[in-house]
Enzyme design. Structure first.
Site, PDB file in Angstrom:
ATOM      1  N   HIS A 152      -0.509   1.867   0.374  1.00  0.00           N
ATOM      2  CA  HIS A 152      -0.574   0.454   0.740  1.00  0.00           C
ATOM      3  C   HIS A 152      -0.956   0.269   2.221  1.00  0.00           C
ATOM      4  CE1 HIS A 152       0.975  -3.800   0.374  1.00  0.00           C
ATOM      5  NE2 HIS A 152       1.015  -3.651   1.683  1.00  0.00           N
ATOM      6  N   GLU A 153      -0.185   0.885   3.107  1.00  0.00           N
ATOM      7  CA  GLU A 153      -0.420   0.660   4.539  1.00  0.00           C
ATOM      8  C   GLU A 153      -1.772   1.218   4.995  1.00  0.00           C
ATOM      9  OE1 GLU A 153       1.348  -1.439   5.988  1.00  0.00           O
ATOM     10  OE2 GLU A 153       3.038  -1.463   4.589  1.00  0.00           O
TER      11      GLU A 153
HETATM   12 ZN   LIG Z   1       0.841  -5.191   3.174  1.00  0.00          ZN
END
Ligand SMILES: [Zn+2]
Length: 617
Positions: free
Chosen positions: A405-406
């Site tokens: 995600h990041e």
């Molecule tokens: Zn996010």
């Protein structure tokens, strides 16, 4: 307008409790290298002084913007350069602070960076009214005459767009002076919810005593013993209910404030006002809510499967978080990097290479350590350098998903910074969460497809389904609550604790199929609205649901090998903030006001449920 040092964090981590860690000194390969920002603290200090000395010069530009194109360009360039330097200054200070939030020197450095940002904002408070006074005709003439103004064209036009909602200087002064009063409901809420409320302690079936504040609640709401989790829910929401009137007055006051501002600024309603910031059409919000409602039978289908897998005759709201499938698998940071690189292969070799290079450089502070800020985020503030990622990797599946995600955010920033000048590189949250959740979905799909055992496959399938329940349906339910509460206020109805509870309880029953016998919703849980801090940030959470929907739309086509969709998707990332987010997506073939993206996420849910049902027959 001068937003500096914004870090993007993922929704799941906003409320998740982070395990305390007593790990030894971290591996240097798992720690970010801040010398790429400034070689030493002393170099940061020198830059801080240099920016402080330059800021007063910005005030001297007042009255020069409308003279000629060269004057406008010089002023815009001066402001932009200071903003860029402040972004880098702030990034160093905030990353350093987050490594160890207990360190007083770190706190002091960040405070000084933030004070400087306030000084810069104050020094240029005259800019927007001056541009509006110059008017579109003259500004357009200047832009046409001077190619050096091109990077500033979008933000100049955006300021002009606000002209009908910008008041005279006397009225603007009154509104600005009232700003602190407007912020009072949120301040009162935060103090009540985090400091003053006497949180109860429960004794669990194993004799363990747990204090049920927000962290205690998230840590125990998924307990395997049903009596335990029921006790946790009833005690936690029972405490909020004792303060129903106070929280009603607090949230009601916040909503009334937004309604007041929307009226004062000549918007048709508070929703239109709140989402006007990035020029999002109201139809996006309304389509999301309509389509989520149409998709509820698929959500009920999941709850019925949950009921069957838990072996219960009836399920309640307190049965929502208990895991259906457990996994005791653990992963290293290197595993997470490798898994993410494999999963994003459909995005093409250039993307994979870029991510691989980022992983090999020291951009991430990966492991928990004493005093470190909890959660995870990506900080894109240093345009000239590269993004930085903070994680608190514990080795479970969530940690792996957080890396995907990041770093989805990080690659978005790298692509935007390569394709855009500083002025149009920054993108708003409406786009940001698409880049991160697309990578999360590609990871989910890759793990589901390659799972070696039935248990593993079921585990990954359930994780993917839970993402849709919590990020699409739950956030849309929040969005619908906000819409209904603001509409009630606009009809001059009283926004009391009872009134807000009724609106929330009706929605909760509807989204969980209470009348259809799907999930039994006990009336006490109608208090949940008081627990959600995001409601003090009006009409914000809907973007988590729209982003996940867009991610489903893009990732399915990309994973299926549609290179045309892949390239338009990468163009979205490269567009940064060069246009309004709704228009950037529309150019890529995705109309967020149409049902298409929301139908894509519901179709994904059904596809995942097909597989789960087949495995649990
Ligand atoms: Zn996010």
């Amino acid at each position: 307008m001068l937003k500096i040092g914004t870090a993007l964090c993922c929704l799941a981590l906003l409320s998740s409790a982070v395990r305390a860690a007593d790990s030894p000194a971290p591996d240097p390969h798992l720690v970010w290298d801040l010398t790429q920002l400034y070689p030493t603290d002393a170099a940061w200090e020198a830059e801080q002084k240099s920016i402080a000395a330059a800021i007063p010069g910005l005030a001297g530009l007042k009255g020069t913007l409308g003279k000629d194109a060269a004057g406008l360009e010089k002023a815009m360039r001066a402001m932009s350069d200071i903003r860029k330097r402040l972004g880098r200054l702030d990034t160093y200070a905030s990353l350093k602070r987050d490594e160890d939030t207990r360190n007083a020197a770190n706190q002091d450095r960040l405070q000084r960076a933030q004070l400087l940002e306030t000084d810069a904002l104050t020094a240029i408070a005259w800019v927007d009214p001056e541009i509006i006074a110059i008017g579109a005709a003259k500004i357009d003439q200047f832009i046409a005459a001077d190619p050096a103004l091109k990077p500033f064209a979008f933000s100049l036009h955006d300021k002009l767009r606000q002209a009908p909602h910008t008041l005279g200087s006397e009225a603007e002064g009154v509104l600005a002076a009232g700003g602190q009063v407007r912020g009072a409901p949120q301040t009162i809420y935060t103090l009540l919810a985090n400091a003053d409320l006497p949180w109860p302690t429960v004794t669990l079936s194993d004799g363990r005593k747990v204090k049920l504040d927000s962290q205690g609640f998230t840590a125990t709401r998924d307990l395997p013993n049903r009596d335990d989790r029921r006790q946790v829910f009833d005690t936690f929401f029972g405490k909020w209910a004792e303060y129903k009137n106070s929280f009603g007055a607090t949230l009601g006051g916040g909503i009334q404030g937004t309604i007041f501002e929307a009226k004062a600024r000549h918007y048709p309603n508070s929703l239109a006002y709140a989402i006007s910031n990035h020029n999002i059409p109201e139809a996006v919000y309304r389509s999301l809510v309509d389509e989520a409602n149409k998709g509820l039978p698929s959500l009920y289908r999941y709850f019925n499967l949950r009921k069957k897998m838990l072996g219960l005759a009836e399920i309640h709201y307190y049965d929502m978080y208990v895991p259906l499938v457990k996994s005791d698998k653990t992963y290293t940071v290197d595993d997470a990097k490798r898994m993410t690189l494999t999963a994003v292969a459909p995005l093409g070799p250039d993307y994979v290479k870029m991510l691989s290079d980022g992983f090999s450089a020291s951009w991430m502070h990966a492991l928990p350590q004493p005093g470190k800020k909890p959660g995870a985020y990506m900080n894109p503030g240093a345009y000239d350098v590269h993004p930085y990622v903070l994680a608190n990797f514990t080795g479970n599946y969530d940690s792996v998903s957080t890396i995907a995600h990041e770093w989805g955010h990080a690659m978005h920033s790298v692509l935007a910074a390569k394709a855009q000048p500083y002025e149009t590189a920054n993108y708003p949250i409406f786009l940001a969460e698409i880049a991160s959740t697309t990578n999360e979905m590609l990871l989910q799909d890759n793990l589901i497809a390659n799972a070696k055992t039935k248990e593993d496959k079921l585990f990954f399938l359930n994780q993917a389904v839970e993402t849709i329940r919590t990020t699409f349906f739950r956030q849309t339910m929040f969005a619908e609550f906000e819409m209904k509460a603001h509409e009630a206020g606009e009809r001059n109805e009283a926004l009391t604790g009872d009134a807000l509870t009724k609106i929330y309880l009706d929605l909760l029953k509807h989204y969980y199929g209470d009348a259809q016998g799907v999930v039994k919703i006990d009336d006490l849980y109608g208090m949940e609205w008081a627990y959600i801090p995001h409601f003090y940030n009006d009409f914000y959470v809907y973007q988590y649901a729209t982003s996940l929907s867009a991610a489903a739309y893009f990732s399915h086509a990309i994973a299926a090998g549609d290179t045309k969709v892949r390239d338009t998707y990468l163009d979205v990332l490269k567009s940064g903030g060069s246009d309004y987010p709704y228009d950037i997506l529309k150019k890529a073939g995705l109309d967020m006001a149409s049902p298409a993206p929301y139908q894509a996420i519901v179709a994904r849910l059904n596809m995942l449920l097909d597989q789960m049902e087949a495995l649990t027959k």
